[in-house]
Design an enzyme around this catalytic site. Structure first.
Site, PDB file in Angstrom:
ATOM      1  N   TYR A  66       0.839  -1.198   0.000  1.00  0.00           N
ATOM      2  CA  TYR A  66       0.000   0.000   0.000  1.00  0.00           C
ATOM      3  C   TYR A  66       0.873   1.246   0.000  1.00  0.00           C
ATOM      4  O   TYR A  66       1.651   1.484   0.929  1.00  0.00           O
ATOM      5  CB  TYR A  66      -0.926   0.035   1.222  1.00  0.00           C
ATOM      6  N   SER A  67       0.717   2.035  -1.055  1.00  0.00           N
ATOM      7  CA  SER A  67       1.550   3.229  -1.244  1.00  0.00           C
ATOM      8  C   SER A  67       3.036   2.892  -1.115  1.00  0.00           C
ATOM      9  O   SER A  67       3.833   3.688  -0.616  1.00  0.00           O
ATOM     10  CB  SER A  67       1.165   4.339  -0.258  1.00  0.00           C
TER      11      SER A  67
END
Length: 335
Positions: free
Chosen positions: A67-68
């Protein structure tokens, strides 16, 4: 807030888990063809949601190394350091997705897992992960290699429990069998795609989890917000413009999903409740479901999720919510 055991373990988690995929901003995609995370919130905008979740009694937080590209873990770690006591919380993170462009920058090989668990610990600012989850099944790595490495991670004290995510039921049972045969740490949870618009998991996976004592923590319980609003074409949000994965989830199901969404809104109107309350309450009524993973990017999202815990549905309401469902094909990328 209510707290329940995660499957047959002694670990108690809040009935709502805060999903942190939306937290942590990346300025640009670091290499071509990587997942697009440009729609996510900055750390400054993310922290209030984590703080509010803690105030509401949420003790269960879910993130992932992908995530990111790790920023979500870092944002969550710093917020927990500032707002809470680490040992009072249950932190879940995941491994498998692409985090680097090189050939070993993804997957569930021994090299990948041992590298990524240490990177996750560093970003989270903790010396252990409560629930370490394989994000997807890895067809390119021998299952025994993955499972033995995960056992080593647990025995080293870097993870307390192991979990799995979207895969076929036969794959999950095969993994459980190998773990048990070798005396290795076993999976205690399944994080799968399950909501009123996608109920294929009821055929095998949920029955397997119920009989084996596996806690179920569904992702996208509101189907990317489609169960939280009246039927509409896809809104022109930044995420919707770039969310290629959503197209694999919903691109071919518009005609069969629309009646279900309309029924949710009809019943919500009769009850004087937001549709998200009914959709989440339906999920929470399922005995096998432990904690739906709820994302929050607007102030009311968390309050709505907590409010759903108090919504009781009659057998007739459950029947009405379920009766219009039609079978779906498994979306691409599930396994």
């Amino acid at each position: 807030m209510n707290y329940v055991k995660l499957g047959k373990t002694g670990l108690r988690v809040s009935r709502i888990c805060l999903g942190c995929m939306s937290y942590g901003k990346v300025k640009a995609t670091p290499w071509p063809d990587m997942p697009n995370w440009l729609w996510t919130l900055t750390e400054e905008d993310s922290r209030p949601f984590i703080k509010r979740a803690l105030e509401l009694g949420v003790n269960f937080f879910d993130t992932a190394n992908v995530y990111s590209i790790g920023e979500s873990e870092a944002v969550l770690g710093r917020a927990i350091r500032d707002f809470a006591h680490r040992d009072e919380l249950v932190i879940a993170t995941k491994v498998n997705g692409p985090v680097r462009p090189d050939v070993n920058g993804r997957g569930l090989s021994r090299k990948a897992i041992l590298t990524e668990v240490d990177q996750s610990l560093r970003r989270l600012g903790t010396d252990y992960i409560d629930l370490y989850i394989i994000h997807r099944f890895d067809y390119e790595t021998p299952l025994e290699e993955t499972l033995e490495t995960l056992n080593d991670v647990v025995r080293a004290g870097k993870a307390r429990y192991l979990g799995a995510s979207s895969m076929f039921a036969w794959q999950f049972m095969k993994a459980l069998g190998i773990q048990r045969a070798n005396g290795w740490a076993t999976f205690v949870s399944m994080q799968n795609y399950y909501n009123l618009l996608y109920r294929e998991e009821e055929r095998e996976m949920l029955r397997l989890c119920l009989t084996e004592g596996i806690g179920v923590t569904p992702w996208s319980p509101l189907a990317r917000g489609r169960l939280a609003r009246p039927w509409t074409d896809e809104p022109a949000t930044e995420r919707a413009k770039t969310d290629n994965f959503a197209r694999t989830l919903f691109g071919k199901t518009v005609d069969i999903d629309k009646p279900v969404i309309q029924r949710v809104n009809e019943l919500a109107h009769k009850r004087g409740l937001p549709p998200s309350h009914l959709a989440l309450a339906w999920l929470l009524h399922k005995p096998v479901v432990t904690s739906p993973i709820v994302g929050a990017t607007k102030p009311h999202h968390l309050d709505d999720a907590i409010a759903a815990l108090s919504v009781n549905l009659s057998e007739d309401e459950i029947r009405q919510l379920e009766e219009l469902y039609q079978p779906h094909s498994a979306p691409e990328g599930f396994s």
